[in-house]
Scaffold this active site. Structure first.
Site, PDB file in Angstrom:
ATOM      1  N   GLN A 132      -7.276  -5.127   1.500  1.00 43.99           N
ATOM      2  CA  GLN A 132      -6.034  -5.397   0.780  1.00 43.99           C
ATOM      3  C   GLN A 132      -5.440  -6.741   1.204  1.00 43.99           C
ATOM      4  O   GLN A 132      -4.901  -7.473   0.372  1.00 43.99           O
ATOM      5  CB  GLN A 132      -5.053  -4.246   1.002  1.00 43.99           C
ATOM      6  CG  GLN A 132      -5.565  -2.958   0.379  1.00 43.99           C
ATOM      7  CD  GLN A 132      -4.931  -1.712   0.971  1.00 43.99           C
ATOM      8  OE1 GLN A 132      -4.404  -1.724   2.075  1.00 43.99           O
ATOM      9  NE2 GLN A 132      -5.008  -0.616   0.235  1.00 43.99           N
ATOM     10  N   ASP A 138      -7.983   2.383  10.676  1.00 48.52           N
ATOM     11  CA  ASP A 138      -8.074   2.375   9.207  1.00 48.52           C
ATOM     12  C   ASP A 138      -8.380   0.952   8.759  1.00 48.52           C
ATOM     13  O   ASP A 138      -7.580   0.047   8.956  1.00 48.52           O
ATOM     14  CB  ASP A 138      -6.754   2.852   8.611  1.00 48.52           C
ATOM     15  CG  ASP A 138      -6.751   2.923   7.088  1.00 48.52           C
ATOM     16  OD1 ASP A 138      -7.688   2.407   6.459  1.00 48.52           O
ATOM     17  OD2 ASP A 138      -5.808   3.503   6.543  1.00 48.52           O
ATOM     18  N   PHE A 139      -9.562   0.767   8.159  1.00 45.75           N
ATOM     19  CA  PHE A 139      -9.980  -0.579   7.789  1.00 45.75           C
ATOM     20  C   PHE A 139      -9.823  -0.863   6.299  1.00 45.75           C
ATOM     21  O   PHE A 139     -10.290  -1.884   5.825  1.00 45.75           O
ATOM     22  CB  PHE A 139     -11.413  -0.847   8.254  1.00 45.75           C
ATOM     23  CG  PHE A 139     -11.499  -1.025   9.740  1.00 45.75           C
ATOM     24  CD1 PHE A 139     -11.068  -2.197  10.332  1.00 45.75           C
ATOM     25  CD2 PHE A 139     -11.961  -0.006  10.541  1.00 45.75           C
ATOM     26  CE1 PHE A 139     -11.114  -2.365  11.699  1.00 45.75           C
ATOM     27  CE2 PHE A 139     -12.015  -0.162  11.919  1.00 45.75           C
ATOM     28  CZ  PHE A 139     -11.589  -1.344  12.499  1.00 45.75           C
ATOM     29  N   GLU A 140      -9.168   0.026   5.563  1.00 41.86           N
ATOM     30  CA  GLU A 140      -8.914  -0.257   4.145  1.00 41.86           C
ATOM     31  C   GLU A 140      -7.941  -1.423   4.002  1.00 41.86           C
ATOM     32  O   GLU A 140      -8.012  -2.185   3.056  1.00 41.86           O
ATOM     33  CB  GLU A 140      -8.354   0.985   3.446  1.00 41.86           C
ATOM     34  CG  GLU A 140      -9.350   2.110   3.304  1.00 41.86           C
ATOM     35  CD  GLU A 140      -8.746   3.336   2.646  1.00 41.86           C
ATOM     36  OE1 GLU A 140      -7.709   3.205   1.954  1.00 41.86           O
ATOM     37  OE2 GLU A 140      -9.308   4.413   2.834  1.00 41.86           O
ATOM     38  N   SER A 154      -1.969   1.401  11.818  1.00 42.02           N
ATOM     39  CA  SER A 154      -2.167   2.346  10.718  1.00 42.02           C
ATOM     40  C   SER A 154      -1.865   3.769  11.168  1.00 42.02           C
ATOM     41  O   SER A 154      -1.917   4.080  12.355  1.00 42.02           O
ATOM     42  CB  SER A 154      -3.613   2.286  10.219  1.00 42.02           C
ATOM     43  OG  SER A 154      -3.895   1.008   9.726  1.00 42.02           O
ATOM     44  N   THR A 163       0.860  -1.176   0.000  1.00 38.63           N
ATOM     45  CA  THR A 163       0.000   0.000   0.000  1.00 38.63           C
ATOM     46  C   THR A 163       0.898   1.229   0.000  1.00 38.63           C
ATOM     47  O   THR A 163       2.124   1.102   0.003  1.00 38.63           O
ATOM     48  CB  THR A 163      -0.906   0.020   1.247  1.00 38.63           C
ATOM     49  OG1 THR A 163      -0.097   0.303   2.401  1.00 38.63           O
ATOM     50  CG2 THR A 163      -1.639  -1.297   1.440  1.00 38.63           C
ATOM     51  N   CYS A 164       0.301   2.396   0.065  1.00 39.62           N
ATOM     52  CA  CYS A 164       1.119   3.602   0.119  1.00 39.62           C
ATOM     53  C   CYS A 164       1.873   3.705   1.445  1.00 39.62           C
ATOM     54  O   CYS A 164       2.885   4.382   1.529  1.00 39.62           O
ATOM     55  CB  CYS A 164       0.263   4.848  -0.104  1.00 39.62           C
ATOM     56  SG  CYS A 164      -1.079   5.023   1.083  1.00 39.62           S
ATOM     57  N   ASN A 165       1.405   3.012   2.468  1.00 39.45           N
ATOM     58  CA  ASN A 165       2.024   3.104   3.785  1.00 39.45           C
ATOM     59  C   ASN A 165       2.891   1.921   4.181  1.00 39.45           C
ATOM     60  O   ASN A 165       3.582   1.984   5.181  1.00 39.45           O
ATOM     61  CB  ASN A 165       0.944   3.286   4.857  1.00 39.45           C
ATOM     62  CG  ASN A 165       0.350   4.665   4.807  1.00 39.45           C
ATOM     63  OD1 ASN A 165       1.031   5.632   4.504  1.00 39.45           O
ATOM     64  ND2 ASN A 165      -0.932   4.766   5.085  1.00 39.45           N
ATOM     65  N   ARG A 166       2.841   0.839   3.404  1.00 38.18           N
ATOM     66  CA  ARG A 166       3.597  -0.340   3.813  1.00 38.18           C
ATOM     67  C   ARG A 166       3.767  -1.311   2.654  1.00 38.18           C
ATOM     68  O   ARG A 166       2.954  -1.354   1.739  1.00 38.18           O
ATOM     69  CB  ARG A 166       2.918  -1.047   4.982  1.00 38.18           C
ATOM     70  CG  ARG A 166       1.626  -1.747   4.628  1.00 38.18           C
ATOM     71  CD  ARG A 166       0.967  -2.414   5.828  1.00 38.18           C
ATOM     72  NE  ARG A 166       0.482  -1.434   6.778  1.00 38.18           N
ATOM     73  CZ  ARG A 166       0.982  -1.246   8.004  1.00 38.18           C
ATOM     74  NH1 ARG A 166       1.957  -2.002   8.447  1.00 38.18           N
ATOM     75  NH2 ARG A 166       0.497  -0.322   8.787  1.00 38.18           N
TER      76      ARG A 166
END
Length: 175
Positions: A108, A102-104, A97, A41-44
């Site tokens: 994923q 954050d449940f997005e 998160s 993801t953009c964060n990990r």
């Protein structure tokens, strides 16, 4: 690796798109790794799998991205055994998160799981583990107030702009 230790530029070096994820999974299978899921993801960017040594997974990641092993070692974390299971629960339930709850990420994880299933890279343990993480995520979302506020970085950003930018209808904003 995640936003906690790696800035956006470094995370971008280890980012895995859909085509790369397919290649990585095929390579994992051909190199004898039979159980693996990847999240990017953009964060990990994270790899969960069963290998004789974590370096096998690190090497797979570095071979399929522009990041190097040396860069990885500076900013990444490697969890083994119980600690990797705990980490997956923290990630999947939104506790790891940038925006708490954050449940997005759970969708994923679910997508990554299905892709690994397509390549027969899921064993009974990993299937039970991912299902338990999904169930825990559902319970937390339904039984707590953790998701009552902003539940993603993008949503929080929009809320911030709406609350802090005067005359927003006269502005051009790129988010």
């Amino acid at each position: 690796l995640s936003y906690k230790k790696a800035n956006a530029e470094v995370r971008g070096k280890f980012s895995i798109n859909s085509a790369t994820k397919n290649t990585l999974l095929k390579q994992a299978k051909s190199s004898g790794i039979d159980e693996i899921i990847t999240i990017s993801t953009c964060n990990r960017t994270e790899i969960y799998g069963f290998a004789e040594h974590p370096f096998q997974l690190i090497q797979l990641l570095c071979q399929n991205t522009v990041g190097t092993v040396e860069e990885f070692q500076k900013v990444a974390y490697v969890y083994k055994n119980k600690y990797s299971i705990d980490h997956l629960f923290h990630v999947g339930t939104g506790l790891d998160s940038q925006i708490l709850g954050d449940f997005e990420i759970i969708s994923q994880i679910r997508q990554s799981f299905k892709l690994s299933q397509k390549y027969s890279l899921i064993n009974a343990f990993l299937e039970r583990l991912v299902n338990a993480v999904i169930q825990a995520s559902k319970r937390i979302k339904n039984e707590t107030e953790i998701s009552s506020g902003a539940t993603s970085v993008s949503f929080a950003s929009v809320q911030y702009i709406l609350n802090n930018v005067d005359h927003i209808s006269n502005k051009n904003i790129l988010l």
